[in-house]
Structure formats: structure tokens, C-alpha cells
Motif scaffolding. Structure first.
Motif, PDB file in Angstrom:
ATOM      1  N   LYS A 174       0.814  -1.213   0.000  1.00  0.00           N
ATOM      2  CA  LYS A 174       0.000   0.000   0.000  1.00  0.00           C
ATOM      3  C   LYS A 174       0.847   1.263   0.000  1.00  0.00           C
ATOM      4  O   LYS A 174       0.513   2.249  -0.652  1.00  0.00           O
ATOM      5  CB  LYS A 174      -0.949   0.001   1.207  1.00  0.00           C
ATOM      6  N   PHE A 175       1.955   1.237   0.782  1.00  0.00           N
ATOM      7  CA  PHE A 175       2.778   2.448   0.852  1.00  0.00           C
ATOM      8  C   PHE A 175       3.347   2.789  -0.526  1.00  0.00           C
ATOM      9  O   PHE A 175       3.499   3.962  -0.876  1.00  0.00           O
ATOM     10  CB  PHE A 175       3.904   2.272   1.884  1.00  0.00           C
ATOM     11  N   MET A 176       3.637   1.755  -1.337  1.00  0.00           N
ATOM     12  CA  MET A 176       4.175   2.010  -2.660  1.00  0.00           C
ATOM     13  C   MET A 176       3.098   2.559  -3.593  1.00  0.00           C
ATOM     14  O   MET A 176       3.363   3.429  -4.435  1.00  0.00           O
ATOM     15  CB  MET A 176       4.778   0.722  -3.234  1.00  0.00           C
ATOM     16  N   TYR A 177       1.867   2.068  -3.440  1.00  0.00           N
ATOM     17  CA  TYR A 177       0.744   2.603  -4.215  1.00  0.00           C
ATOM     18  C   TYR A 177       0.608   4.105  -3.953  1.00  0.00           C
ATOM     19  O   TYR A 177       0.480   4.906  -4.895  1.00  0.00           O
ATOM     20  CB  TYR A 177      -0.541   1.880  -3.839  1.00  0.00           C
ATOM     21  N   HIS A 178       0.646   4.497  -2.676  1.00  0.00           N
ATOM     22  CA  HIS A 178       0.484   5.912  -2.336  1.00  0.00           C
ATOM     23  C   HIS A 178       1.688   6.736  -2.790  1.00  0.00           C
ATOM     24  O   HIS A 178       1.529   7.855  -3.300  1.00  0.00           O
ATOM     25  CB  HIS A 178       0.263   6.066  -0.830  1.00  0.00           C
ATOM     26  N   LEU A 179       2.895   6.199  -2.612  1.00  0.00           N
ATOM     27  CA  LEU A 179       4.096   6.934  -3.010  1.00  0.00           C
ATOM     28  C   LEU A 179       4.116   7.160  -4.515  1.00  0.00           C
ATOM     29  O   LEU A 179       4.363   8.286  -4.984  1.00  0.00           O
ATOM     30  CB  LEU A 179       5.347   6.167  -2.573  1.00  0.00           C
ATOM     31  N   LEU A 180       3.856   6.117  -5.295  1.00  0.00           N
ATOM     32  CA  LEU A 180       3.903   6.252  -6.744  1.00  0.00           C
ATOM     33  C   LEU A 180       2.830   7.209  -7.250  1.00  0.00           C
ATOM     34  O   LEU A 180       3.075   8.017  -8.146  1.00  0.00           O
ATOM     35  CB  LEU A 180       3.755   4.883  -7.410  1.00  0.00           C
ATOM     36  N   ASN A 181       1.649   7.127  -6.682  1.00  0.00           N
ATOM     37  CA  ASN A 181       0.597   8.043  -7.117  1.00  0.00           C
ATOM     38  C   ASN A 181       0.910   9.485  -6.739  1.00  0.00           C
ATOM     39  O   ASN A 181       0.556  10.417  -7.474  1.00  0.00           O
ATOM     40  CB  ASN A 181      -0.750   7.609  -6.543  1.00  0.00           C
ATOM     41  N   PHE A 182       1.578   9.672  -5.612  1.00  0.00           N
ATOM     42  CA  PHE A 182       2.022  11.018  -5.243  1.00  0.00           C
ATOM     43  C   PHE A 182       2.996  11.556  -6.277  1.00  0.00           C
ATOM     44  O   PHE A 182       2.857  12.684  -6.772  1.00  0.00           O
ATOM     45  CB  PHE A 182       2.669  10.997  -3.858  1.00  0.00           C
ATOM     46  N   LEU A 183       3.991  10.728  -6.633  1.00  0.00           N
ATOM     47  CA  LEU A 183       5.008  11.153  -7.594  1.00  0.00           C
ATOM     48  C   LEU A 183       4.420  11.365  -8.991  1.00  0.00           C
ATOM     49  O   LEU A 183       4.708  12.361  -9.660  1.00  0.00           O
ATOM     50  CB  LEU A 183       6.126  10.115  -7.656  1.00  0.00           C
ATOM     51  N   ILE A 184       3.593  10.430  -9.416  1.00  0.00           N
ATOM     52  CA  ILE A 184       2.984  10.538 -10.745  1.00  0.00           C
ATOM     53  C   ILE A 184       2.040  11.729 -10.815  1.00  0.00           C
ATOM     54  O   ILE A 184       2.035  12.501 -11.778  1.00  0.00           O
ATOM     55  CB  ILE A 184       2.250   9.226 -11.099  1.00  0.00           C
ATOM     56  N   GLY A 185       1.230  11.881  -9.767  1.00  0.00           N
ATOM     57  CA  GLY A 185       0.280  12.992  -9.737  1.00  0.00           C
ATOM     58  C   GLY A 185       0.963  14.344  -9.719  1.00  0.00           C
ATOM     59  O   GLY A 185       0.499  15.301 -10.350  1.00  0.00           O
ATOM     60  N   LYS A 186       2.088  14.430  -9.019  1.00  0.00           N
ATOM     61  CA  LYS A 186       2.795  15.704  -8.872  1.00  0.00           C
ATOM     62  C   LYS A 186       3.655  16.033 -10.091  1.00  0.00           C
ATOM     63  O   LYS A 186       3.744  17.191 -10.503  1.00  0.00           O
ATOM     64  CB  LYS A 186       3.675  15.658  -7.619  1.00  0.00           C
ATOM     65  N   CYS A 187       4.287  15.011 -10.674  1.00  0.00           N
ATOM     66  CA  CYS A 187       5.332  15.262 -11.678  1.00  0.00           C
ATOM     67  C   CYS A 187       4.873  15.120 -13.130  1.00  0.00           C
ATOM     68  O   CYS A 187       5.532  15.643 -14.028  1.00  0.00           O
ATOM     69  CB  CYS A 187       6.517  14.328 -11.427  1.00  0.00           C
ATOM     70  N   SER A 188       3.803  14.399 -13.367  1.00  0.00           N
ATOM     71  CA  SER A 188       3.373  14.203 -14.753  1.00  0.00           C
ATOM     72  C   SER A 188       2.521  15.369 -15.233  1.00  0.00           C
ATOM     73  O   SER A 188       1.825  16.007 -14.441  1.00  0.00           O
ATOM     74  CB  SER A 188       2.589  12.895 -14.887  1.00  0.00           C
ATOM     75  N   ASP A 189       2.570  15.632 -16.525  1.00  0.00           N
ATOM     76  CA  ASP A 189       1.704  16.642 -17.129  1.00  0.00           C
ATOM     77  C   ASP A 189       0.429  16.004 -17.653  1.00  0.00           C
ATOM     78  O   ASP A 189      -0.633  16.610 -17.621  1.00  0.00           O
ATOM     79  CB  ASP A 189       2.469  17.355 -18.248  1.00  0.00           C
ATOM     80  N   THR A 190       0.552  14.776 -18.162  1.00  0.00           N
ATOM     81  CA  THR A 190      -0.601  13.971 -18.551  1.00  0.00           C
ATOM     82  C   THR A 190      -0.330  12.532 -18.121  1.00  0.00           C
ATOM     83  O   THR A 190       0.782  12.037 -18.270  1.00  0.00           O
ATOM     84  CB  THR A 190      -0.855  14.010 -20.070  1.00  0.00           C
ATOM     85  N   ILE A 191      -1.362  11.895 -17.587  1.00  0.00           N
ATOM     86  CA  ILE A 191      -1.260  10.492 -17.202  1.00  0.00           C
ATOM     87  C   ILE A 191      -2.094   9.689 -18.184  1.00  0.00           C
ATOM     88  O   ILE A 191      -3.309   9.889 -18.289  1.00  0.00           O
ATOM     89  CB  ILE A 191      -1.773  10.264 -15.767  1.00  0.00           C
ATOM     90  N   VAL A 192      -1.440   8.814 -18.929  1.00  0.00           N
ATOM     91  CA  VAL A 192      -2.150   7.934 -19.856  1.00  0.00           C
ATOM     92  C   VAL A 192      -2.295   6.568 -19.198  1.00  0.00           C
ATOM     93  O   VAL A 192      -1.319   5.991 -18.718  1.00  0.00           O
ATOM     94  CB  VAL A 192      -1.399   7.791 -21.190  1.00  0.00           C
TER      95      VAL A 192
END
Length: 383
Positions: free
Chosen positions: A132-150
Motif C-alpha cells: 500500500k505504501f508504494m501505491y500511495h508513493l507512486l501516485n504522489f510522484l505521478i500525480g505531482k510530476c506528470s503533465d498527462t497520465i495515460v
């Protein structure tokens, strides 16, 4: 012309590898210049270079479970910085207009985004349930750093958007597409029957997938054992290799097969390059993934090959397969449901053939390579 830097998690030829290759082959090279950097050598490197696509190998670290410990974190961090800088040196003389990060296991795009001042398209092929901690960490990073999520399916979108760190407005669904000229019912199978010692009047039930913690080889065995005991003319075939360092999984699988009273009709093959022919060899394709499979390429390949699909009722397969049209679903985690569905198709060859035809039509209509490439080119044009 847009210079697009692509980062990916490996150089094999499984689902995410194949769809990346097809995307890069299909891009309009007069408009887009793809530059691919992979973490290791392999068949994907050769395939890309054969297409004239600039492809380099730099051993940047990929996020794996082996790093989930104090020493692993230190090793990952030092390698991450070192090899990210090497990627920057590699493209120092090229203005990078866009970074396409393929899969959640590649985090180097975050560092490169800042240094190269380029936006990120983060292409997510996974449904990560745990840890679970990895799910939250990755979504934090992806949500913060990506311009578009495909994301590759509505199932993946729903999973990603459960996170408070991801803005649903940044998420776009683009279904994978495959070359249905490569996978079709006319592919040669005679040599496979000879090689694998399968009689010509036999029915073959099979799966293709990496042998890992959740692709479901164990459930596949549980499902086919009663079938093999009841039907003397049925063979079961599993195709797929393992990650480096996880060879024990293959040994464990082979040990289970060796204990079966029907072991002579259960065949295990490592990764093969002739998967179009393998798909055509199957009479029934099984997707026994114990976790939701985001949008399994093997299902698209099986559909293009004109085969009925039996799957658990979760993940992207439910968007690809229509119940009673081109396949059948059973309750997730219950192999006996797969057994019942296999038996239904074995006892009704006309239904099996009808579903196979429907599979080919559905793949060509909804999951074509042309629409897949066009959707990405339209997205790239937004930057």
C-alpha cells in the motif's frame, strides 16, 4: 519536429514492451523523433534498432521489490542519480520536447523533467494493489510530476483516481492496439505440434505470461487438472519466463507439474519469439491473473488470432472481452469457475468457433494499431 525521449522498464518482449515497439514503429517520423533509452540490452533493443529508431542502453535502476530494504534504498538512490546524469549527457545536444515514461517502475523521468525542462507523459500499464505504501508513493510522484497520465484501460483509471494525489482531469485512457496482421488464424502451427509432441487431433488450452507472483500459473494448473483427467485429447500449455533473480518461481512451477498425474499433457515453455504462432496453436486462451490485469496484451493477441478467451472477472479484460460473445468470465480467485468454462467450450465446438470469430472482429474494431498510434500522436501535439 518533436524530439521525444522514451524511458521503459526493460528490453524483453512482453505486453508493455510490445505496445511500446508498435507505437514507435507507427509514429509519423516526419513529425516525431523518438529517442529510446532502456536499462538493459535485450530483444527490444534489437527490434527498435532494426526499425531505425535511436536506441541506447544505460543501466538506470528500475523500481523492484529487491530495493524495499535499507541497503536497497541506498543502492537505488545512488544508481538513480548516477545514471540519470548519464541520460542527460546522452541527450545534451538535443532539445527534448517531451518525456514519455512507460510504466510506473521507471522514476528517472522525474529527475529528467527538471533538468531538461520538458513535460512528462506518464504511461501506466499497471494496477498496483500492494504494498500500500508504494501505491500511495507512486501516485504522489505521478500525480505531482506528470503533465498527462495515460492509462491503458478504464480499470486502471478507476484505480489511479482512487488516490487523493491524482487529479482525474490529468488522466486519459488510450487503449493499446496491436498489429492484427501479425496475429491471425493463418499462422503456422504444424512445427509447434511436432516440436511439443502434441497430436494433431488434440485440443490445446493455454496461457502466456511471465511467471511471477500474480500471473496465475498456479490457478491455471488448478483449473486444467480436472479437464485433463476427464478429456484424454486435451493438452495444457504455459509460455513465459521469469525476472532475473526469480528463477526459483519457474523451478517451483515445474515441480508442481511433475507431481501431476497428467504431467505428460502439461507443457511449460520459457519466453518464445513465435507468440503469434503459439496463439494460433491454442484452441482456448486462459487469462488466470490473480490480480486485476490492466489491459493484457496477450488477450488482444489471442482475440486477433481468433480465439475465445476465458478470464477472471476483474481488470481490463472485462473491457476487452464481452461475456458470451467472445469469451467467458468466472469469479476471481476461483479456478473451478475457469474449469467449468473450459468444459463448456470443449463440449461445444461451434460455440468455440463462433466466439473466436467474434474475438477477431472485436479486436480489429476496438483495439486497432492505427487508432492506438493516432491517439498518442494527437496527445503529443498538445505539447
Amino acid at each position: 519536429m518533436k524530439n521525444i525521449l522514451y524511458l521503459h522498464a526493460g528490453a524483453e518482449m512482453y505486453g508493455a514492451d510490445k505496445v511500446l515497439l508498435e507505437l514507435l514503429k507507427g509514429l509519423d517520423k516526419s513529425q516525431y523523433n523518438p529517442i529510446v533509452v532502456l536499462p538493459n540490452d535485450g530483444v527490444l533493443v534489437n527490434a527498435l534498432r532494426e526499425e531505425g529508431i535511436t536506441t541506447e542502453v544505460i543501466p538506470y535502476p528500475i523500481l523492484r521489490r529487491k530495493f524495499f530494504n535499507p541497503k536497497g534504498i541506498l543502492d537505488y538512490s545512488s544508481s538513480y542519480i548516477k545514471y540519470s546524469k548519464e541520460i542527460i549527457k546522452l541527450v545534451a545536444n538535443t532539445k527534448i520536447d517531451l518525456i514519455h515514461v512507460n510504466t510506473t517502475a521507471v522514476l528517472e523521468g522525474i529527475y529528467l523533467k527538471k533538468q531538461l525542462k520538458a513535460p512528462i507523459v506518464w504511461h501506466i500499464h499497471e494496477i498496483l494493489l500492494k504494498p500500500k505504501f508504494m501505491y500511495h508513493l507512486l501516485n504522489f510522484l505521478i500525480g505531482k510530476c506528470s503533465d498527462t497520465i495515460v492509462v491503458v484501460s478504464e480499470a486502471v483509471k478507476a484505480h489511479v483516481c482512487q488516490s487523493k494525489f491524482v487529479n482525474p482531469e490529468k488522466v486519459k485512457v488510450i487503449y493499446n492496439g496491436i498489429n492484427n496482421q501479425e496475429f491471425h488464424p493463418k499462422n503456422e502451427t504444424e512445427y509447434l505440434r511436432n516440436e511439443l509432441h502434441i497430436p494433431h487431433d488434440s485440443v490445446i488450452v493455454g496461457m502466456i505470461g511471465r511467471v511471477n507472483a500474480w500471473k496465475g500459473q498456479g490457478d491455471f494448473l488448478s483449473a486444467v487438472e480436472p479437464i485433463l483427467a476427464k478429456y484424454d485429447d486435451v493438452y495444457a500449455l504455459m509460455v513465459g519466463g521469469v525476472f532475473e533473480g526469480e528463477e526459483w518461481r519457474m523451478e517451483e512451477l515445474k515441480s508442481k507439474v511433475a507431481q501431476s498425474s497428467n504431467k505428460e499433457r502439461i507443457i511449460i515453455q520459457d519466453f518464445r519469439k513465435d507468440t503469434p504462432n503459439i496463439h494460433n496453436l491454442f484452441d482456448i486462451f486462459i487469462l488466470p491473473s490473480t490480480n486485476p490485469d490492466p489491459l493484457p496484451t496477450v488477450v488482444l493477441e489471442s482475440m486477433a488470432s481468433g480465439k475465445p478467451v476465458i478470464s477472471y472477472n476483474h481488470g481490463g479484460a472485462m473491457e476487452m472481452v464481452r461475456e458470451d460473445v467472445n469469451g467467458l468470465f468466472s469469479k476471481a480467485g476461483v479456478p473451478s469457475g475457469i474449469t467449468s468454462n473450459i468444459e463448456l467450450l470443449l463440449d461445444d465446438s461451434k460455440l468455440r468457433e463462433k466466439m473466436g470469430r467474434n474475438s477477431a472482429e472485436r479486436q480489429a474494431t476496438l483495439f486497432s494499431l492505427v487508432s492506438y498510434v493516432k491517439n498518442f500522436q494527437d496527445l503529443y501535439d498538445c505539447f
